[in-house]
Motif scaffolding. Structure first.
Motif, mmCIF file in Angstrom:
data_model
loop_
_atom_site.group_PDB
_atom_site.id
_atom_site.type_symbol
_atom_site.label_atom_id
_atom_site.label_comp_id
_atom_site.label_asym_id
_atom_site.label_seq_id
_atom_site.Cartn_x
_atom_site.Cartn_y
_atom_site.Cartn_z
ATOM 1 N N ARG A 216 0.350 3.260 2.036
ATOM 2 C CA ARG A 216 0.808 4.041 3.188
ATOM 3 C C ARG A 216 1.801 3.507 3.572
ATOM 4 N N TYR B 125 4.715 4.946 1.698
ATOM 5 C CA TYR B 125 5.623 5.912 2.878
ATOM 6 C C TYR B 125 5.720 5.914 4.282
ATOM 7 N N THR C 201 0.956 -1.216 0.195
ATOM 8 C CA THR C 201 0.043 0.083 0.103
ATOM 9 C C THR C 201 0.399 1.627 -0.264
#
Length: 446
Positions: free
Chosen positions: A400, A403, A398
């Motif tokens: 996220r 990151y 993902t």
């Protein structure tokens, strides 16, 4: 394991030779009033005029390569400028204190700060080129240069730099994320190998080391690279590979080292061109001067003496970094000039502080910090790679998760470099009195 150790020794020898060159360039720039005036004139517009009119000026530019809306900011602010000084300072401290090139951390640091990979590479090349020019072509060791050797090598280096610049620009035009992923992958492999070797070297040095006499940037009796402040014996001899290559008679043959060994040595020009192409390719892709590769290739593979290698190395850095930086990046808008000048200023200061600290810090401690610093750069790029590969559709994580991993790598990198910088500067400040006394005593004895 022996192959890993030998390759690691060669890379470290190259990194140390490049650090020695950086220190010599720093000494020449800071020791010459004219060069300091030139540096001041280059920095003055950035310091005085940048904040007032830079945004307005760049806002009027079209959104082309290098424009404010393209790729990465080409304008400057006081924050950006002082941050670039910090990056250069950290690299300089590593170079001066550890005696091995700190340029490896510049591109990862810039990319972590949000600069596109291709612009970080171009900016680093310009910073190296500016330092080489200010250090001047008329370096005292250019008396060792072999002109035929240098010119033949540069034929390959220019070709390699052209290909490297073309690869980076093509990948960027296809997909900026692909460009960043490519540059990041190269750094992951390079820093990973060098970092783990440095850590292995550090751990083995804590057990035992046979050191017999010395010179800065040499190699111990056990083959491990020695930190500044330690002294070892260095015996120069040709490797089996270099003897084999020099025995191959493929015209034209290039003669060199006439003043080093009776009758000199010779090697086929084709091997020099291939070596130059490899160095130029690496320089253009990674944003380095290529000096860390030239030294081990010349000494361990081509069989060139250290004295001739030093002169040729200085010569090729000026032309390889200059051509790659200006011809492959600057004219396309991939250089952040403000960052380059800030890094130049910071590195000049950092190299001087770091080299002085070696007089009061144990060599084993310095080796340990170098291993950690390089590994922090490796972790930084390794943690940034998943998000880029995910964006390209190569792995399934993902946004996220990518990151978070990238942020972990950024924090770890800057925390380690900050701790190292604070430690070196703190050591310097605490020992100023001791260092002054030592310097005064040395001057009196001289």
């Amino acid at each position: 394991m022996s192959a890993f150790k030998q390759a690691g020794q060669i890379m470290m020898a190259g990194a140390r030779a490049h650090a020695k060159w950086e220190k010599e360039m720093s000494d020449r720039i800071l020791g010459d009033r004219k060069r300091l005036i030139i540096l001041g004139l280059l920095l003055l517009p950035i310091i005085l005029g940048g904040i007032a009119w830079a945004d307005e000026l760049v806002a009027a530019l079209p959104s082309i390569l290098g424009g404010k809306m393209a790729y990465s900011p080409a304008f400057y602010t006081s924050t950006i400028f002082f941050a670039s000084i910090g990056v250069g300072l950290g690299a300089g401290l590593i170079t001066g204190c550890i005696g091995a090139g700190g340029g490896f951390i510049i591109a990862p640091a810039l990319m972590s700060a949000g600069v596109k990979g291709i612009m970080a590479v171009g900016t680093d090349l310009f910073h190296i080129f500016a330092k080489a020019i200010m250090g001047s072509v008329l370096h005292r060791k250019l008396g060792n240069i072999s002109v035929p050797l240098a010119v033949t090598f540069l034929i390959g280096a220019i070709g390699g730099a052209t290909v490297g610049g073309l690869i980076n620009r093509t990948l960027y035009e296809l997909n900026p994320v692909l460009s960043d992923a490519f540059i990041t992958t190269v750094y992951v492999f390079m820093l990973g190998f060098l970092g783990f070797y440095s850590l292995t070297d550090f751990l083995s040095s804590r057990k035992s080391r046979k050191i017999t006499s010395g010179a800065d940037g040499a190699v111990g009796a056990d083959g491990a690279v020695v930190a500044p402040g330690e002294v070892v014996a260095e015996k120069e001899s040709m490797t089996a590979l270099s003897e084999k290559l020099q025995s191959i008679n493929i015209p034209p043959m290039v003669h060199f080292d006439q003043g080093v060994v009776p009758g000199g040595r010779k090697i086929s020009a084709i091997f020099l061109v291939i070596a130059g192409a490899f160095v130029g390719l690496a320089a253009a892709i990674m944003g380095v001067g290529g000096g860390f590769l030239t030294f081990p290739i010349f000494v361990y593979i081509l069989g060139v003496s250290s004295s001739t290698t030093v002169g040729t190395d200085i010569f090729q850095i000026i032309f390889t970094a200059g051509y790659a930086g200006l011809g492959q990046y600057a004219i396309y808008g991939f250089i952040f000039y403000t960052l380059a000048m800030g890094m130049l200023l910071g590195s000049l200061i950092g190299i001087q502080i770091g080299s002085v600290v070696t007089k009061v810090v144990p060599g084993s401690t310095i080796r340990g910090f170098y291993a950690v610093a390089v590994l922090s750069g490796f972790v930084n790029r390794a943690f940034a790679l998943p998000s880029k590969l995910a964006a390209l559709g190569y792995i399934d994580i993902t946004a996220r998760t990518g990151y978070i991993l990238e942020q972990i790598g950024i924090y770890l990198f800057f925390v380690v470099i900050t701790i190292f910088s604070v430690w070196v500067i703190g050591t310097f400040v605490v020992n100023i009195k001791h260092l002054k006394i030592g310097h005064a005593t040395t001057s009196h004895q001289a």
